[in-house]
Scaffold this active site. Structure first.
Site, PDB file in Angstrom:
ATOM      1  N   LYS A   1     -14.568  12.715   1.232  1.00  0.00           N
ATOM      2  CA  LYS A   1     -14.027  13.911   1.872  1.00  0.00           C
ATOM      3  C   LYS A   1     -14.609  15.140   1.182  1.00  0.00           C
ATOM      4  CE  LYS A   1     -10.092  15.298   4.405  1.00  0.00           C
ATOM      5  NZ  LYS A   1      -8.691  15.171   4.711  1.00  0.00           N
TER       6      LYS A   1
ATOM      7  N   THR B   1      -7.006 -12.588   0.766  1.00  0.00           N
ATOM      8  CA  THR B   1      -8.023 -11.543   0.749  1.00  0.00           C
ATOM      9  C   THR B   1      -8.586 -11.532  -0.668  1.00  0.00           C
ATOM     10  OG1 THR B   1      -6.437  -9.888   0.065  1.00  0.00           O
ATOM     11  CG2 THR B   1      -6.790 -10.129   2.430  1.00  0.00           C
TER      12      THR B   1
ATOM     13  N   TRP C   1     -15.115  14.542   6.701  1.00  0.00           N
ATOM     14  CA  TRP C   1     -15.470  13.190   6.281  1.00  0.00           C
ATOM     15  C   TRP C   1     -16.981  12.971   6.300  1.00  0.00           C
ATOM     16  CZ3 TRP C   1     -11.533  11.171   4.065  1.00  0.00           C
ATOM     17  CH2 TRP C   1     -10.250  11.317   4.576  1.00  0.00           C
TER      18      TRP C   1
ATOM     19  N   GLU D   1      -7.797 -11.333   7.460  1.00  0.00           N
ATOM     20  CA  GLU D   1      -6.583 -11.193   8.267  1.00  0.00           C
ATOM     21  C   GLU D   1      -6.816 -11.547   9.732  1.00  0.00           C
ATOM     22  OE1 GLU D   1      -7.721  -9.195   5.978  1.00  0.00           O
ATOM     23  OE2 GLU D   1      -6.154  -8.064   4.952  1.00  0.00           O
TER      24      GLU D   1
END
Ligand code: ADP
Length: 547
Positions: free
Chosen positions: A438, A183, A443, A329
């Site tokens: 937040k 990654t 959210w 992944e």
């Protein structure tokens, strides 16, 4: 006795693609724009011969089963040889992301225990630095420029020439490793993922055949994503499997080169991150009609969200955008946003709303969106974490302790992406966990906001980040790059957003800058923006709109 299947036990391996391309598509071209801008042309016939020579040469050089062979290369024919030739020898190809910081490169190569390295001669200065930190047993230089290979290095071409002619493939177990990627470290230390012959075969099938790319042997495919970025999203394997002409651009991803190449080579399919396409679209808008492009040209856009304005923009030029989502992944492609039958009759705005979502999962990819109380309802509103499992999804990281933050006890990968799912099964990403804002306990999606802002005619790029706020904990700050010569103030952009979002979602501040910092794979580097604006936000935003 229980009934047994009568089918052969035939290993699924991309090495089969190499043989198939050599046998059935020997005349199909592979075109490469090399680092020095020389145009190189070869064929699958020649590629087949050379990739087998590479496999034989590596074995003669002492490659053992499972040994890692790193590549430090741009996109071109020799990198394609490595993609197939290294696994054909029983080795594991490990493309190194040459845009990473030297510390990360050295960490990754050492962590993966890379034994051999193949490097472009144009990248020798970088290789020299990496070599001072990593002990490779052998380093081969691809002399793309035609210059002779400096002392202390071995010549890739000489290895191919000297390779024994009597090469035969090892007997593969389909679960053997074939390749590795790390990654890129957007979210901490790079982590390694090991792909198998089987996982890469199934992934190749999926991306080739699905409604997304649908690559056939009549296509001309130009990957505008580096081969060190999750295997160019699998396109080199897909084209080889199906016998499609391949076009490589080396390091040259500037819009003029991309469009000139699309025209000259009659490209029908391409893929890349939004950053590449922002420039291409801008140029098409400024010089419409300059390039004669193929009517079936389609672009797969992923890596970060493709703004709706971009999808609409390419449609104006007759170019179809397919939005895709995935990660290192997951090999990487997991979803494509392609309209289902009947959706083309929906009002245009609704069609665009579906097309700018990330789409539905591929066959064999199980996907769920989990909130605090289990799976979220498919209402297109309730956010949760996207989790996936499947035959080309990693179940752990290479040589690392099991990580409960990344894998659930019941065997799913926690992607770290937050999204919603609708009643058609279309997933829409709203954020990465760490990028969520937040505000007052609720959210706010930074992705939704920035995609809308990028729809403003004066805006070239926008990233929305959370900045600390004494009352609400966090509030959104929009960091905006205006188009050259364009003007827009914070108030004007806020007006543009009104009515599209709840009032409390609208950014409290705007910072106008010249360039948004990027990760090594061309995504917005929001951590750098957070660092920069956490403190100085007030001062910068007051300059709003004054460039
Ligand atoms: P890194 O995690 O180091 O950035 P990856 O290339 O593996 O490297 O990035 C995968 C991530 O990129 C995904 O988890 C997701 O956050 C983001 N991503 C990929 N495709 C899309 C997309 N179409 N829309 C939004 N985000 C995307």
């Amino acid at each position: 006795m229980a009934l047994q299947s009568t089918m052969m036990n035939y290993a699924l391996t991309p090495v089969h693609f190499l043989e198939r391309a050599g046998r059935y598509f020997p005349k199909v071209e592979i075109v490469s724009l090399l680092p020095d801008r020389t145009l190189h042309r070869t064929t699958y016939g020649e590629f087949h011969r050379r990739a087998r020579s590479l496999a034989a040469g590596l074995q003669a050089a002492g490659l053992r089963r499972g040994d890692r062979v790193a590549t430090l290369m741009w996109n071109h024919y020799a990198h394609l040889e490595a993609y197939l030739g290294i696994p054909a020898a029983g080795g594991v190809i490990h493309p190194l992301n040459l845009r990473l910081h030297l510390d990360d490169l050295a960490y990754i190569a050492n962590h993966a225990e890379d034994r051999f390295l193949i490097v472009d001669d144009a990248l020798l200065p970088l290789a020299e630095q990496v070599r001072s930190r990593v002990k490779f047993d052998r380093v081969f230089v691809a002399p793309l420029s035609g210059a002779s290979v400096p002392s202390g290095y071995e010549d890739y071409e000489a290895m191919l020439k000297a390779a024994p002619a009597d090469f035969s493939y090892p007997d593969f177990d389909e679960n053997e490793p074939l390749g590795m990627c790390y990654t890129s470290g957007t979210t901490g230390r790079p982590r390694g993922v090991v792909y198998s012959h089987r996982s890469t075969t199934i992934h190749t099938y999926n991306i080739t055949l699905l409604g997304g790319m649908t690559i056939t042997n009549r296509d001309v495919v130009c990957a505008c994503v580096p081969m060190f970025h999750v295997n160019a999203w699998g396109m080199p394997y897909a084209c080889t499997m199906i016998g499609a002409k391949q076009v490589f651009l080396g390091p040259h991803l500037d819009p003029v080169t991309v469009l000139d190449t699309f025209e000259r080579e009659q490209v029908t399919c391409s893929a890349g991150v939004p950053t590449v396409w922002l420039g291409v679209l801008d140029l098409l808008d400024r010089e419409p009609g300059r390039w004669k492009l193929q009517p079936e040209l389609r672009l797969v856009i992923g890596g970060s969200a493709a703004p709706e304005a971009m999808i609409r923009g390419f449609d104006r030029h007759g170019i179809n955008v397919i939005h895709a989502w995935g990660m290192t992944e997951t090999s990487p492609t997991c979803t494509f946003a392609v309209l289902k039958r009947g959706m083309e009759k929906l009002p245009e705005d609704e069609q665009y709303a579906y097309r700018s979502k990330q789409g539905i999962p591929h066959p064999f990819v199980d996907l769920r969106v989990r909130g605090a109380d289990g799976e979220v309802p498919p209402d297109g509103k309730t956010m949760g974490e996207i989790q996936v499992s499947g035959p080309y999804v990693t179940s752990r990281y290479y040589a690392m302790e099991p990580d409960p933050e990344k894998f659930t006890p019941d065997g799913w990968l926690r992607t770290g992406d937050v999204g919603v799912v609708d009643d058609e099964g279309f997933v829409k990403l709203t954020d990465r966990t760490k990028d969520l804002i937040k505000s007052g306990g609720e959210w706010i999606s930074s992705v939704d906001l920035e995609n809308e802002i990028m729809g403003h005619p004066a805006v070239a790029e926008a990233a929305v980040i959370a900045v600390p706020d004494p009352k609400w904990d966090e509030r959104p700050l929009a960091v905006v790059v205006l188009k050259p010569g364009a003007q827009a103030t914070a108030t004007e952009i806020n007006k543009f957003l009104e009515g599209k979002f709840a009032k409390w979602w609208l950014p409290d501040g705007y910072a106008f800058i010249d360039e948004i910092p990027r990760t090594s794979t061309g995504k917005f580097l929001k951590s750098a923006l957070r660092e920069r604006f956490a403190v100085s936000y007030g001062a910068e935003s007051r300059r709003g709109g004054q460039r």
